[in-house]
Design a protein around this motif. Structure first.
Motif, PDB file in Angstrom:
ATOM      1  N   UNK A   1       0.819  -1.117   0.092  1.00 60.61           N
ATOM      2  CA  UNK A   1       0.100   0.047  -0.068  1.00 60.61           C
ATOM      3  C   UNK A   1       0.864   1.122   0.006  1.00 60.61           C
ATOM      4  N   UNK A   2       2.146   1.493   0.826  1.00 57.40           N
ATOM      5  CA  UNK A   2       2.718   2.257   0.919  1.00 57.40           C
ATOM      6  C   UNK A   2       4.209   2.394   0.302  1.00 57.40           C
ATOM      7  N   UNK A   3       4.384   1.345  -0.606  1.00 54.00           N
ATOM      8  CA  UNK A   3       5.739   1.592  -1.428  1.00 54.00           C
ATOM      9  C   UNK A   3       5.831   2.726  -2.235  1.00 54.00           C
ATOM     10  N   UNK A   4       4.874   3.322  -2.673  1.00 52.52           N
ATOM     11  CA  UNK A   4       4.906   4.479  -3.449  1.00 52.52           C
ATOM     12  C   UNK A   4       5.399   5.751  -2.614  1.00 52.52           C
ATOM     13  N   UNK A   5       5.178   5.676  -1.362  1.00 48.15           N
ATOM     14  CA  UNK A   5       5.720   6.681  -0.397  1.00 48.15           C
ATOM     15  C   UNK A   5       7.120   6.817  -0.505  1.00 48.15           C
TER      16      UNK A   5
END
Length: 327
Positions: A275-279
């Motif tokens: 969910x947060x890898x793009x952060x």
């Protein structure tokens, strides 16, 4: 960073409570490999109750937090009842506990999918959205929202599910219970040396039933919390293998609450990477698909267990049927 910590917490909570569920069963001497199936069953029953209460009683639409709490309790009760199949087969009939647990893991999704198909003609049950008495559309995101807080407090008090506080409180209370109370000591003694426990008047069968019932209740609760917070209120006869991951966390934590908490936090972060890898700049630049990050927790489980298995100390009598007449 606050967003990442919030997502980590969402994935951590069901893992935390279900790993504790496994600990209670195994500390009493029963291997509960059925955690995944019990999660599915508890999630399904909770979803059915939530769907019907929201559809038929406007009062619950206006008070979603109350509805959430009621469904959590019912899911826990459903998990305890479903786990009774495991405890009876293991304690009364001395059946192989691994096979019995595997049977429950196969039975639970079959029951859930069959009933969902019969009553909704769909492959999943969505608790969905509804309109309250004031005409406001409400969804299944039962959260406590308060943006006017420092970053550190926002993790726990902004966009936080009420289940987070309930599960953390239960984790602390039950951890104290199993180590600091007479009943907790009796449960642990039945998983270590049931014959010695019996010699001082402890009812081994009763303690094992109790340990498995608590385990089932926590797993059922964890299943409902998972679909309500991670799966967007959708029961589909699966929990993405969270029960098996919780078992690995229990082993990694050496059947102790502190170790379980640390393991749940670590694997909760790994689960939320999809969910947060793009952060993160590094992972964003890699351009890898979300499915790659979905694999990471399970690969990590294999690696962690490979290195920690030799140091793990399971309860000595777990998985061994108790025969009162043998010594």
């Amino acid at each position: 960073m606050v967003f990442i910590l919030q997502k980590t917490l969402i994935f951590t909570i069901p893992l935390l409570i279900v790993a504790l569920a496994g600990m209670f069963a195994e500390r009493s001497g029963i291997i509960n490999i059925a955690l995944d199936g019990i999660m599915i069953f508890g999630a399904f029953i909770g979803a059915v109750v939530a769907f019907n209460l929201r559809s038929n009683f406007v009062a619950f639409v206006d008070h979603p937090q109350l509805l959430f709490l009621i469904c959590m309790v019912i899911a826990a009760l459903a998990g305890a009842v479903f786990s009774f199949l495991l405890s009876v087969s293991a304690i009364k009939f001395n059946a192989n506990q691994t096979i019995g647990g595997t049977a429950l893991n196969l039975l639970a999704p079959a029951i859930a999918l069959f009933l969902i198909k019969v009553f909704t003609t769909k492959d999943q049950l969505e608790m969905g959205t509804s309109r309250n008495s004031e005409g406001t559309v409400t969804d299944f995101s039962y959260v406590i929202t308060n943006k006017n807080l420092p970053a550190g407090l926002q993790v726990f008090f902004d966009k936080t599910y009420i289940s987070t506080f309930v599960c953390i409180a239960l984790f602390i209370i039950l951890s104290i219970f199993i180590y600091k109370t007479k009943t907790g000591l009796r449960i642990r003694s039945c998983g270590e040396n049931p014959h010695a426990a019996d010699s001082v008047g402890i009812n081994v069968y009763k303690m094992r039933y109790l340990g498995t019932a608590i385990s089932g209740a926590l797993a059922g609760l964890g299943g409902y919390v998972y679909i309500a917070t991670v799966a967007n209120g959708t029961a589909s006869g699966a929990v993405a293998g969270m029960g098996f991951l919780a078992l690995a966390i229990m082993i990694f934590g050496n059947w102790k609450p502190v170790g379980i908490a640390l393991g749940a936090l670590m694997f909760g972060f790994l689960k939320c990477l999809s969910v947060v890898h793009s952060q993160f700049a590094f992972t964003k630049n890699l351009g890898l698909p979300m499915y790659f990050y979905n694999l990471i927790p399970y690969v990590a489980v294999l690696i962690v267990l490979a290195f920690s298995a030799g140091k793990s100390r399971a309860p000595k009598a777990e998985g061994i049927p108790y025969d009162k007449g043998s010594r």
